[in-house]
Design an enzyme around this catalytic site. Structure first.
Site: not given
Ligand code: DSN
Length: 443
Positions: A57, A59, A213, A239, A242, A248
């Protein structure tokens, strides 16, 4: 016969779950993944995200934790992740800060809204934000009415013009009408270059903050195949799983040299944008950060800074363009007539097929995609008139333009004939191809 990864402890403690792991591993190996938001993290990233850091932990932030014991590894790893995030996008540490704690892109976006915007029906007047419509390629958290972004905050939505390019004139008009506090740009199903400079000009002219974003295109920006939003933005969220090919997780970048009084402030004291974001993430939104994910993010950022990664993202785009051009030759309409990035949106109406059916048939033939609304879609989202395809995962497996042309042909053949016999025949061919291109770390 391929060897599957071993889970000796899991096998002993919980064979039921271990069996599911092996099944999922088999699925990931034998199916061709064309979901634009998915990728194969490296074995190093996966090792990091399974590390002992999950036990801790912590925080707070490095040097200011609520729990002792963070000094040995947790703080240095989080600091490394922050530094690597800034370095990857060539950001000066005096001007920008990086918060690497958000568990997901949605949480990162909510932290920004919570930090900056007065909610709907606020007694001192709600703030307005602009975001791109979901059915035009935007994201749920950019103000869609069923997402908390649209329920809690006043979002006005922009879309695409008649050429299916972002309607920058509409953004300009909405900014003039609504005087937004925040303009959100970025998308999850848009295949063209985003003109961050134009967004920056609009935001500046109308006194709005600009947030990009870049969840989908972060890897492309890091690798130099998409222009950077950073010279034009105040906040950038992404994120990490991707095109960036990490675990993640998410990162929020925010400027340190912009001072603001936060909404609902009791003392009216101005704070830097980065301070506001940090407070919104913790204690505003989350408790203890997921330290094993922070560690894996640090690893992925190191990987993304290599020449090999730059070469990889170039191949993603080359593959995406080869796939789009082949599909066009087979009569598919690509929204906005092509792609500049890792993805494309197919309009299936010429084949009189729904996205729901097409994605199901493709899946039965070993090709994994998602149904997706197209602009002004006459069908409800659960059916949709399109599918979205992306090449990051196939490119990670080492597939190239030759394979992309083959997939275009299979997709066409499946639209022509979705008999079980044809789907099974193609599935066998897809499996044979996948076997030649194992994902990293899969035997
Ligand atoms: N779920 C993601 C996507 O497939 O683009 C975006 O959050």
């Amino acid at each position: 016969m391929r060897r599957t990864l071993k889970y000796p402890n899991l096998q002993k403690t919980d064979p039921e779950i271990a069996a599911f792991n092996r099944l999922e591993e088999e699925r990931q190996f034998w199916y061709a993944d064309f979901i634009a938001s998915e990728n194969y993290a490296s074995p190093a990233v996966r090792e990091a995200s399974a590390s002992v850091n999950t036990n801790k932990y912590s925080e707070g932030y490095p040097g200011a934790r609520y729990y002792k014991g963070s000094d040995i590894a947790i703080d240095p790893v989080e600091i490394l992740a922050q530094k690597r995030a800034l370095a990857l996008f060539a950001l000066d540490e005096d001007t920008w800060g990086a918060n690497v704690q958000p568990a997901s892109g949605s949480e990162a976006n909510f932290a920004v809204y919570g930090a900056l915007l007065k909610q709907k029906n606020h007694p001192e007047n709600e703030d307005v934000a602009l975001g791109m419509r979901l059915d035009f390629g935007g994201h749920l958290t950019h103000g869609f009415h069923v997402s908390f972004s649209g329920k809690f905050f006043h979002f006005e939505q922009y879309g695409l013009d008649e050429n299916e390019i972002i309607d920058y004139d509409q953004v300009e008009k909405l900014a003039e009408t609504w005087k937004p506090k925040l303009i959100v740009c970025g998308a999850s199903a848009y295949s063209r270059i985003i003109d961050f400079e134009r967004f920056g000009g609009i935001a500046k002219k109308h006194g709005a903050l600009l947030m990009a974003d870049i969840a989908h295109i972060a890897g492309l920006i890091a690798g130099g195949v998409h222009p950077s939003p950073f010279p034009h933005c105040d906040i950038v969220t992404t994120t990490t799983h991707k095109t960036l090919r990490g675990p993640r997780g998410a990162i929020i970048f925010a400027r340190k040299d912009i001072l603001l009084v936060p909404p609902n402030s009791k003392d009216n004291k101005a704070k830097s944008l980065f301070q506001l974001i940090n407070q919104a993430v913790f204690p505003g939104l989350q408790g203890g950060p997921h330290n094993q994910q922070t560690e894996a993010i640090a690893v992925c950022l190191k990987e993304a800074s290599t020449p090999e990664f730059r070469a990889y993202v170039k191949c993603i785009v080359k593959n995406s363009q080869a796939l789009a051009q082949s599909l066009q030759k087979y009569g598919f309409r690509i929204i906005s007539a092509g792609t500049d990035n890792h993805l494309m949106l197919l309009d299936l109406r010429a084949f009189d097929v729904t996205g729901e059916d097409a994605s199901e048939w493709l899946y039965r033939a070993g090709i994994v995609t998602n149904k997706n609304a197209i602009p002004n879609d006459p069908r409800p989202p659960r059916l949709a008139s399109g599918i979205r395809l992306g090449t990051p995962a196939a490119t990670t497996r080492g597939m190239g333009t030759r394979e992309m042309k083959q997939f275009a042909r299979w997709i066409y053949e499946i639209m022509q004939d979705h008999s079980e016999q044809n789907l099974q025949k193609i599935k066998g061919q897809v499996r044979a191809l996948c076997q030649k291109f194992p994902p990293p770390g899969f035997n």
